[in-house]
Write an enzyme that holds these catalytic residues in place. Structure first.
Site, PDB file in Angstrom:
ATOM      1  N   SER A 108       0.831  -1.188  -0.245  1.00  0.00           N
ATOM      2  CA  SER A 108      -0.036   0.157   0.176  1.00  0.00           C
ATOM      3  C   SER A 108       0.853   1.043  -0.127  1.00  0.00           C
ATOM      4  O   SER A 108       1.680   1.455   0.807  1.00  0.00           O
ATOM      5  CB  SER A 108      -0.821  -0.118   1.229  1.00  0.00           C
ATOM      6  OG  SER A 108      -1.597   1.102   1.303  1.00  0.00           O
ATOM      7  N   HIS A 112       1.997  12.233  -0.577  1.00  0.00           N
ATOM      8  CA  HIS A 112       1.652  13.481  -0.661  1.00  0.00           C
ATOM      9  C   HIS A 112       3.069  14.475  -0.954  1.00  0.00           C
ATOM     10  O   HIS A 112       4.227  14.172  -0.253  1.00  0.00           O
ATOM     11  CB  HIS A 112       1.383  13.981   0.756  1.00  0.00           C
ATOM     12  CG  HIS A 112       0.095  13.282   1.195  1.00  0.00           C
ATOM     13  ND1 HIS A 112      -1.138  13.365   0.667  1.00  0.00           N
ATOM     14  CD2 HIS A 112      -0.084  12.209   2.071  1.00  0.00           C
ATOM     15  CE1 HIS A 112      -1.869  12.541   1.244  1.00  0.00           C
ATOM     16  NE2 HIS A 112      -1.337  11.850   1.938  1.00  0.00           N
ATOM     17  N   HIS A 122      -2.104   7.343  -4.579  1.00  0.00           N
ATOM     18  CA  HIS A 122      -2.218   6.266  -3.944  1.00  0.00           C
ATOM     19  C   HIS A 122      -2.319   4.894  -5.022  1.00  0.00           C
ATOM     20  O   HIS A 122      -2.587   4.864  -6.085  1.00  0.00           O
ATOM     21  CB  HIS A 122      -3.928   5.967  -3.405  1.00  0.00           C
ATOM     22  CG  HIS A 122      -4.270   4.795  -3.020  1.00  0.00           C
ATOM     23  ND1 HIS A 122      -5.171   4.166  -3.889  1.00  0.00           N
ATOM     24  CD2 HIS A 122      -4.059   4.065  -1.972  1.00  0.00           C
ATOM     25  CE1 HIS A 122      -5.488   2.952  -3.121  1.00  0.00           C
ATOM     26  NE2 HIS A 122      -4.758   2.954  -2.140  1.00  0.00           N
ATOM     27  N   ASN A 124      -2.563   0.322  -4.417  1.00  0.00           N
ATOM     28  CA  ASN A 124      -2.281  -0.761  -3.529  1.00  0.00           C
ATOM     29  C   ASN A 124      -2.487  -2.180  -4.388  1.00  0.00           C
ATOM     30  O   ASN A 124      -3.529  -2.026  -5.112  1.00  0.00           O
ATOM     31  CB  ASN A 124      -3.175  -0.572  -2.179  1.00  0.00           C
ATOM     32  CG  ASN A 124      -4.683  -0.990  -2.459  1.00  0.00           C
ATOM     33  OD1 ASN A 124      -4.871  -2.264  -2.458  1.00  0.00           O
ATOM     34  ND2 ASN A 124      -5.372   0.010  -2.629  1.00  0.00           N
ATOM     35  N   THR A 125      -2.071  -3.095  -3.965  1.00  0.00           N
ATOM     36  CA  THR A 125      -2.295  -4.536  -4.535  1.00  0.00           C
ATOM     37  C   THR A 125      -2.366  -5.632  -3.530  1.00  0.00           C
ATOM     38  O   THR A 125      -1.347  -5.299  -2.488  1.00  0.00           O
ATOM     39  CB  THR A 125      -1.391  -4.924  -5.640  1.00  0.00           C
ATOM     40  OG1 THR A 125      -0.316  -5.093  -5.304  1.00  0.00           O
ATOM     41  CG2 THR A 125      -1.904  -3.973  -6.897  1.00  0.00           C
ATOM     42  N   ARG A 126      -3.019  -6.495  -3.619  1.00  0.00           N
ATOM     43  CA  ARG A 126      -3.205  -7.425  -2.394  1.00  0.00           C
ATOM     44  C   ARG A 126      -3.652  -8.752  -2.811  1.00  0.00           C
ATOM     45  O   ARG A 126      -4.537  -8.969  -3.589  1.00  0.00           O
ATOM     46  CB  ARG A 126      -3.987  -6.561  -1.255  1.00  0.00           C
ATOM     47  CG  ARG A 126      -5.396  -6.402  -1.623  1.00  0.00           C
ATOM     48  CD  ARG A 126      -6.306  -5.645  -0.674  1.00  0.00           C
ATOM     49  NE  ARG A 126      -7.567  -5.371  -1.199  1.00  0.00           N
ATOM     50  CZ  ARG A 126      -7.727  -4.470  -2.062  1.00  0.00           C
ATOM     51  NH1 ARG A 126      -6.772  -3.455  -2.393  1.00  0.00           N
ATOM     52  NH2 ARG A 126      -9.197  -4.233  -2.384  1.00  0.00           N
ATOM     53  N   HIS A 156      -4.234   7.621 -16.631  1.00  0.00           N
ATOM     54  CA  HIS A 156      -5.358   6.689 -17.092  1.00  0.00           C
ATOM     55  C   HIS A 156      -4.747   5.709 -18.339  1.00  0.00           C
ATOM     56  O   HIS A 156      -5.111   4.613 -18.337  1.00  0.00           O
ATOM     57  CB  HIS A 156      -6.572   7.360 -17.499  1.00  0.00           C
ATOM     58  CG  HIS A 156      -7.448   7.865 -16.231  1.00  0.00           C
ATOM     59  ND1 HIS A 156      -8.313   6.724 -15.993  1.00  0.00           N
ATOM     60  CD2 HIS A 156      -7.231   8.704 -15.647  1.00  0.00           C
ATOM     61  CE1 HIS A 156      -9.009   7.337 -14.810  1.00  0.00           C
ATOM     62  NE2 HIS A 156      -8.229   8.593 -14.698  1.00  0.00           N
ATOM     63  N   HIS A 186     -20.609  12.580   1.341  1.00  0.00           N
ATOM     64  CA  HIS A 186     -20.700  13.881   2.199  1.00  0.00           C
ATOM     65  C   HIS A 186     -20.280  15.062   1.503  1.00  0.00           C
ATOM     66  O   HIS A 186     -20.712  16.350   1.934  1.00  0.00           O
ATOM     67  CB  HIS A 186     -20.215  13.745   3.517  1.00  0.00           C
ATOM     68  CG  HIS A 186     -18.868  13.949   3.981  1.00  0.00           C
ATOM     69  ND1 HIS A 186     -18.013  12.593   3.688  1.00  0.00           N
ATOM     70  CD2 HIS A 186     -17.885  14.852   4.098  1.00  0.00           C
ATOM     71  CE1 HIS A 186     -16.811  12.927   3.874  1.00  0.00           C
ATOM     72  NE2 HIS A 186     -16.943  14.314   4.132  1.00  0.00           N
ATOM     73  N   GLY A 274      -6.646  -5.471  13.920  1.00  0.00           N
ATOM     74  CA  GLY A 274      -5.393  -5.185  14.823  1.00  0.00           C
ATOM     75  C   GLY A 274      -4.006  -5.317  14.427  1.00  0.00           C
ATOM     76  O   GLY A 274      -3.332  -5.229  14.958  1.00  0.00           O
TER      77      GLY A 274
END
Length: 291
Positions: A108, A112, A122, A124-126, A156, A186, A274
């Site tokens: 991940s 900035h 940003h 990430n791969t998982r 892109h 929001h 955790g």
């Protein structure tokens, strides 16, 4: 299924670590070749998870190019808590109540930037495994405070190239998924200019073994990140900027922080299972502003 996946888990975890090493080396090279003063370096800290596993948290602060960047890798395992079990069951993962063991590994990254003209990013791969299911997920999205249309197009295009090499249907599907996933309800707007996002990738399902193909695609997404992002940084890093530009950057970071704390699935999962809180929250910007 457990025995079958032991070697595959090792391969996936090793790949995420290799990608981490490539990115860290590339970004420290950017620090060496741009700006003035002392080039930034990553501070590497081992992380642990009480129930099993851990990883490496690599954070650079106060660099020439990167105001703050984190590149984390992890390989964790154990037993999912009740809330996580319910979340997995709601996603269609079978057998959670009878056997809630899990294993997960991934990389991940959140960057900035010092210069407001350089976009935040940003990636990430998982891979996630339970005794009853497995899948890949990930993606990358660009988050400029000051958007340049050509930068958005380049980012892109690299994501689409990675997708098209595996399935022409992937890019439009995963772009739309990113647009939906990275929307801030929001605020009524996206947090950036999008990219791709995918989850629960197991194209073979119960009828065939698609692990190799799905792993290859996940590797392609990870490999596309540096070609997608580094040229944008090199293009903008020396652009003069004003206090108004910095103000726009800090306000945009506030939007980014809101999203990651309120909506991001990875943040919620990491805290609920955790994992090291500093590693989970490394995505937050060093300075942000709300007006």
């Amino acid at each position: 299924m457990t025995d079958q996946f032991d070697a595959r888990k090792s391969r996936a975890a090793a790949w995420f670590r290799t990608l981490r090493d490539r990115i860290v080396a590339s970004f420290e090279a950017l620090e060496d070749s741009h700006g003035t003063g002392t080039p930034g370096r990553f501070e590497v800290t081992p992380t642990t998870r009480a129930d099993g596993g851990g990883g490496l948290m690599s954070v650079m602060r106060g660099g020439r190019v990167f105001e703050k960047i984190g590149v984390n890798v992890s390989e964790v395992h154990g037993t999912l808590g009740e809330r996580a079990q319910k979340a997995m069951a709601a996603r269609g993962v079978p057998g959670m109540e009878s056997d809630p063991r899990f294993w997960a590994s991934g990389i991940s990254l959140v960057a900035h930037m010092v210069n407001p003209h350089c976009p935040a990013v940003h990636m990430n791969t998982r891979m996630f495994w339970t005794p009853h299911a497995w899948w890949f997920g990930g993606g990358a999205d660009l988050n400029p405070a000051l958007e340049y249309a050509e930068d958005t197009a380049h980012f892109h295009a690299e994501m689409q190239r990675a997708c098209d090499a595996h399935d022409p249907a992937y890019y439009p599907r995963f772009k739309a998924w990113a647009d939906e996933y990275f929307f801030v309800p929001h605020r009524g707007r996206a947090r950036g200019v999008g990219g791709i996002f995918y989850d629960d990738l197991n194209t073979g399902g119960a009828t065939s073994d698609s692990w190799e193909a799905d792993f290859a695609f996940t590797q392609a997404v990870g490999s596309a990140f540096l070609p997608a992002f580094v040229p944008l940084t090199e293009r903008r890093v020396a652009t003069p900027w004003t206090e108004a530009d910095r103000e726009a950057q800090l306000i945009h970071r506030g939007l980014y922080a809101e999203y990651n704390l309120v909506y991001d699935r990875g943040t919620k999962f990491g805290l609920e299972t955790g994992h090291d809180a500093n590693a989970v929250l490394m995505s937050l910007p060093p300075i942000a502003k709300w007006t």
